[in-house]
Design an enzyme around this catalytic site. Structure first.
Site, PDB file in Angstrom:
ATOM      1  N   GLY A   1       0.922  -1.195   0.000  1.00 61.69           N
ATOM      2  CA  GLY A   1       0.408  -0.346  -0.008  1.00 61.69           C
ATOM      3  C   GLY A   1       0.824   1.126  -0.160  1.00 61.69           C
TER       4      GLY A   1
ATOM      5  N   LYS B   1       4.621   2.123   0.764  1.00 54.04           N
ATOM      6  CA  LYS B   1       5.556   2.491   0.338  1.00 54.04           C
ATOM      7  C   LYS B   1       5.992   3.803   0.222  1.00 54.04           C
ATOM      8  CE  LYS B   1       3.677   3.269  -4.465  1.00 54.04           C
ATOM      9  NZ  LYS B   1       2.961   3.093  -5.173  1.00 54.04           N
TER      10      LYS B   1
ATOM     11  N   TYR C   1       1.621  11.864  14.665  1.00 56.46           N
ATOM     12  CA  TYR C   1       2.043  13.329  14.642  1.00 56.46           C
ATOM     13  C   TYR C   1       3.185  12.662  15.986  1.00 56.46           C
ATOM     14  CZ  TYR C   1       0.987  16.035  11.412  1.00 56.46           C
ATOM     15  OH  TYR C   1       1.225  17.536  10.195  1.00 56.46           O
TER      16      TYR C   1
ATOM     17  N   ASP D   1     -10.228  14.234  10.494  1.00 58.57           N
ATOM     18  CA  ASP D   1      -9.300  13.633   9.651  1.00 58.57           C
ATOM     19  C   ASP D   1      -7.566  14.297  10.737  1.00 58.57           C
ATOM     20  OD1 ASP D   1      -7.181  12.322   7.895  1.00 58.57           O
ATOM     21  OD2 ASP D   1      -7.369  14.411   6.969  1.00 58.57           O
TER      22      ASP D   1
ATOM     23  N   HIS E   1      -4.284  14.256  15.676  1.00 60.95           N
ATOM     24  CA  HIS E   1      -3.306  14.926  15.733  1.00 60.95           C
ATOM     25  C   HIS E   1      -2.899  16.478  16.841  1.00 60.95           C
ATOM     26  CE1 HIS E   1      -2.109  12.284  12.479  1.00 60.95           C
ATOM     27  NE2 HIS E   1      -2.813  12.559  11.388  1.00 60.95           N
TER      28      HIS E   1
HETATM   29  C1  BG6 Z   1      -2.609  12.766   8.013  1.00 57.64           C
HETATM   30  C2  BG6 Z   1      -4.048  12.693   7.434  1.00 57.64           C
HETATM   31  O1  BG6 Z   1      -3.206  11.850   8.629  1.00 57.64           O
HETATM   32  O2  BG6 Z   1      -2.322  13.552   8.182  1.00 57.64           O
HETATM   33  C3  BG6 Z   1      -3.815  13.420   6.382  1.00 57.64           C
HETATM   34  O3  BG6 Z   1      -4.771  11.894   6.887  1.00 57.64           O
HETATM   35  C4  BG6 Z   1      -2.948  14.922   5.916  1.00 57.64           C
HETATM   36  O4  BG6 Z   1      -5.118  14.150   6.021  1.00 57.64           O
HETATM   37  C5  BG6 Z   1      -1.650  14.183   6.532  1.00 57.64           C
HETATM   38  O5  BG6 Z   1      -2.478  15.018   5.134  1.00 57.64           O
HETATM   39  C6  BG6 Z   1      -0.599  15.493   7.345  1.00 57.64           C
HETATM   40  O6  BG6 Z   1       0.887  14.463   7.711  1.00 57.64           O
HETATM   41  P1  BG6 Z   1       1.846  14.833   7.555  1.00 57.64           P
HETATM   42  O7  BG6 Z   1       2.518  13.945   8.312  1.00 57.64           O
HETATM   43  O8  BG6 Z   1       2.161  15.409   5.990  1.00 57.64           O
HETATM   44  O9  BG6 Z   1       1.927  16.661   8.115  1.00 57.64           O
END
Ligand code: BG6
Length: 792
Positions: A36, A40, A206, A263, A268
């Protein structure tokens, strides 16, 4: 397939039987969803990093990529990816090349679909271990699969893939962990039938970002400097922000169901909020202590109102949805792709400090940061050109955890030089001495102490290492998860019907998404360009706001809800001033139910001059439940009003529904006690103002149609029965209400239109419509009815 891995173990690592005996044990890492996107992009690199870090520390490893894809194709996909594994800058290229080769030999791909596939994986691991004379230390199953697949995989792992007794099992899950409190609870229950909580590692990536992972250590290492200032007296506001430029194409199916708050905010941003807001445990490496402290911080979160959030949606979103989900042209989604939420905590450390949680797609830049802005106490007598020293107390004071991207394009921790020079222990952060001419959050970089990681690690590598080390503190426990959903679900429910503000995207957004805080609410700074036109007076829009007329031969004030509430609050304040002018006291009796809640908020947020010290607060009616019960009228008054104002305790008079550890029992004489208290404190038992509502059946206070008591007679307070739960009530009687100097009846919402119409026509018929019996003998009555209730 495993033969290859065995060869890898024996030949490349030189694990002879005698050496194997010295091994700290063997670890099998099984990555499900190995072909997936996430695997990857991040997971294979993270697993490789684990191998690089740990290969010489005593454990032996095999790696098993697994998916539903059939073996030939799966193998091709996985090994195609593995060939591109990058060598980190802190490992010498030659050594890395050798280790990469070893890693590839220790890795296999296998199709995992049926129970038999899982059983055979387990069998092969056991055979390998016995052939090599290795003890098993543990198994990691990383589930990078959609949540609907969790239950089945969990069942297979539990029934046929557990390691030998004494070895550990760690099952790693990716969000989403549910959609709201109920579904999260359901998923948690399901998983708990297969695994112990300590076996489950719920990932929030995060928590693996270096700057986020350093929040607690930073607070810990700088206790001495932070303790006095990490509180409401010194911190002005906190911003927790993730801005993205991407849209949600190719994930609209997921996004339609979740939206930005589920989301990003629920996980986060909330996790970061907790790391900042929790009380710092004495030992931050104790997972139990950190988790306990986090849960306490969750408990202190103030429930957000619908007015605590602003939401937006990028303009092209609907066309992406229609295209990808095959929806018709008349399909309009209300899913937000941007949200700004104001969160506050009710505790002594944080009361009144705004935490702003903001995130969105298709914004002008990609950046993530946490900004703690301190209050500035200095008055600077000279103008700005004289604030030469970067330590000047006149400059901004802030601490920033920079998560990455943006202008710095690397994680960083920045502290204004006029705060203190921080301790950054442990050797993983290094100070940056020369600053390019950048400005960040209103200050040149030279005004900050700035630190960056010695070696940059992506979040998944950090977390995979923590899974291996069993550091649960970096993962989401079930209680933590449910506390977070418990906080967000009511807001999500109330926002479900709201239309998000449309924004064009990128630089074009200009100031459309800027929002501001007013009291405990947030609203967009730039107001909507399309306004509902005023039907009555287009030239002077203010005029239509409140209309005065007559209802039941008494004063009628009618307006849109906001204006109506604001008018009522002002009228109550005026009544308070006038009563205090005459007698030094103001006796206000308040009804329960939902209509007054907005009034309570209005009084709490906007009426700073209200004479609360001289005001006595009484309850018009109460439900026979403990005062702490969510159904309690006093409970609501407490949460929405009392909690936010300075009213002396001895001026607050809840109804005594709970006496002798039981609720509303006749022989405890609660109504008599309350009536006596009124007689003792309120001159002639004549309240200065009584606030009432009207039910759809015409009830008022807790006086219901055909009530055998309370509509007449000599009692001031009685028990009554409500047709709806909770049935038992305590209430003022009509004779007591009618002794008031002023009565205000507040009626709002379309649902009340029919009763408003009926009551407008009937005479004095309290048996049928108790509210028609409200008729102060020598006082005034005013009706506050919003447009919907009045006009339907
Ligand atoms: C993911 C969300 O958890 O975190 C995405 O589902 C978001 O929508 C992403 O783009 C952001 O993560 P990063 O590490 O790219 O800041």
């Amino acid at each position: 397939m495993l033969l290859r891995a065995v060869l890898g173990l024996v030949v490349l690592l030189g694990v002879s039987t005698s050496k194997a005996k010295e091994s700290r044990g063997h670890i099998s890492v099984v990555l499900l969803g190995a072909t997936g996107d996430l695997a990857k992009k991040y997971l294979w690199q993270g697993v490789f990093q684990l191998y690089l870090d740990e290969v010489s520390h005593g454990h032996t490893f095999t790696f098993h990529g697994a998916a539903q894809t059939e073996p030939e194709r799966g193998k091709k996909l996985v090994f195609g990816r593995l060939k591109k594994l990058a060598c980190p800058s802190d490992v010498l290229p030659d050594r890395c090349a050798v280790l990469k080769d070893q890693f590839l030999r220790l890795t296999e791909y296998r199709q995992l679909r049926t129970a038999e596939d899982y059983a055979s994986l387990s069998r092969e691991i056991t055979i390998l271990l016995s052939q090599e004379g290795l003890e098993e230390a543990g198994r990691i199953f990383y589930l990078s699969v959609p949540p609907f697949a969790y239950a089945e995989i969990a069942r297979h792992i539990n029934s046929s893939c557990r390691p030998r007794p004494g070895a550990w099992l760690r099952v790693v899950l990716e969000k989403p962990f549910g959609h709201d409190l109920r579904s999260a609870q359901q998923l948690a229950n399901e998983l708990s039938t297969f695994f112990q909580e300590e076996e489950i590692y719920r990932v929030d990536h995060y928590l693996g970002k270096q700057a986020v992972a350093h929040i607690l250590p930073f607070r810990d290492q700088n206790r001495h400097n932070l303790d006095p200032i990490w509180n409401r007296h010194h911190i002005e506001r906190v911003e927790i922000v993730l801005k993205e430029m991407v849209d949600v194409r190719n994930r609209t199916g997921f996004y339609e169901e979740y939206g930005v708050i589920r989301d990003i905010h629920q996980n986060h941003l909330t996790e970061i909020l907790m790391l900042l807001a929790m009380e710092l445990p004495a030992n931050i490496s104790s997972s139990e202590d950190v988790i306990r402290s986090k849960l306490q911080a969750f408990a202190a979160l103030q429930s957000p109102e619908i007015t605590s959030a602003v939401i937006g949606q990028y303009e092209a979103y609907n066309s992406h949805v229609r295209e990808e989900l095959q929806k018709g042209q008349d399909y309009f989604s209300r899913t937000p792709t941007f949200a700004g939420v104001l969160v506050q905590l009710d505790n002594l450390r944080w009361e009144g400090v705004p935490f702003i949680l903001a995130s969105g797609k298709v914004l002008d830049e990609r950046i993530g940061y946490v900004r703690i802005l301190f209050k500035n106490r200095a008055y600077c007598a000279q103008n700005e050109s004289a604030w030469d020293s970067e330590r000047s107390q006149c400059k901004l004071k802030q601490v920033i955890f920079y998560l990455g991207h943006g202008e710095l394009n690397s994680p960083a921790v920045l502290i204004s030089r006029n705060l203190f020079k921080p301790a950054m222990l442990g050797g993983s952060w290094t100070e940056v001495q020369d600053h390019p001419g950048l400005h960040l959050f209103g200050q040149p970089l030279s005004d900050y102490y700035m630190y960056v990681p010695v070696a940059e690690r992506d979040a998944y590598s950090v977390l995979i290492s923590r899974i291996y080390h069993g550091k649960k503190v970096s993962f989401i426990t079930m209680e933590n998860l449910l506390a977070s959903w418990g906080f967000w679900t009511p807001l999500l429910d109330s926002l479900a019907g709201e239309a998000p503000r449309l924004y064009p995207g990128g630089q074009e957004n200009k100031h459309l998404l800027d929002f501001e805080m007013v009291g405990r609410e947030v609203s967009f700074v730039v107001k909507e360009t399309v306004q509902v036109m005023n039907a009555w007076d287009e030239q002077t829009p203010d005029k239509y706001k409140t209309i005065q007329s007559r209802y039941r031969q008494s004063q009628l004030i009618t307006a849109w809800p906001e204006e109506l509430i604001s008018r009522l609050a002002s009228d109550i304040e005026a009544a308070a001033m006038s009563a205090i002018g005459c007698s030094g006291e103001f006796h206000l009796a308040l009804s329960g139910g939902s209509s007054p809640l907005a009034l309570f908020r209005q009084l709490a947020v906007y009426h700073y001059g209200f004479p609360w010290r001289q005001t006595h607060l009484w309850l018009v009616d109460e439900r026979c439940v403990p005062l702490t019960d969510p159904e309690s009228n006093f409970g609501k008054l407490h949460d929405r009003l009392l909690h936010h104002i300075r009213v002396p305790y001895f001026n607050v008079h809840p109804m005594p529904v709970h006496l002798n550890r039981r609720l509303c029992v006749e022989e405890d004489k609660g109504p008599e006690l309350y009536a006596n208290e009124i007689a003792a404190l309120v001159a002639n038992a004549s309240f200065d103002l009584v606030l009432l509502g009207v039910g759809i059946d015409g009830h008022t206070a807790s006086l219901f149609p055909h009530s055998p008591v309370g509509l007449e007679g000599s009692q001031d307070v009685v028990f009554t029965e409500s047709p709806v739960k909770p049935h038992q009530r305590m209430t003022f009687t009509l004779p007591l209400i009618n002794r008031a100097k002023q009565v205000a009846v507040l009626v709002m919402g379309k649902g009340k239109h029919d009763i408003v119409t009926v009551v407008s026509r009937v005479g004095h018929e309290p048996q049928k419509w108790p509210v028609s019996g409200v008729n102060p003998s020598s006082g005034q009555i005013a009706w506050y009815v919003d447009y919907e209730a009045l006009l339907g």
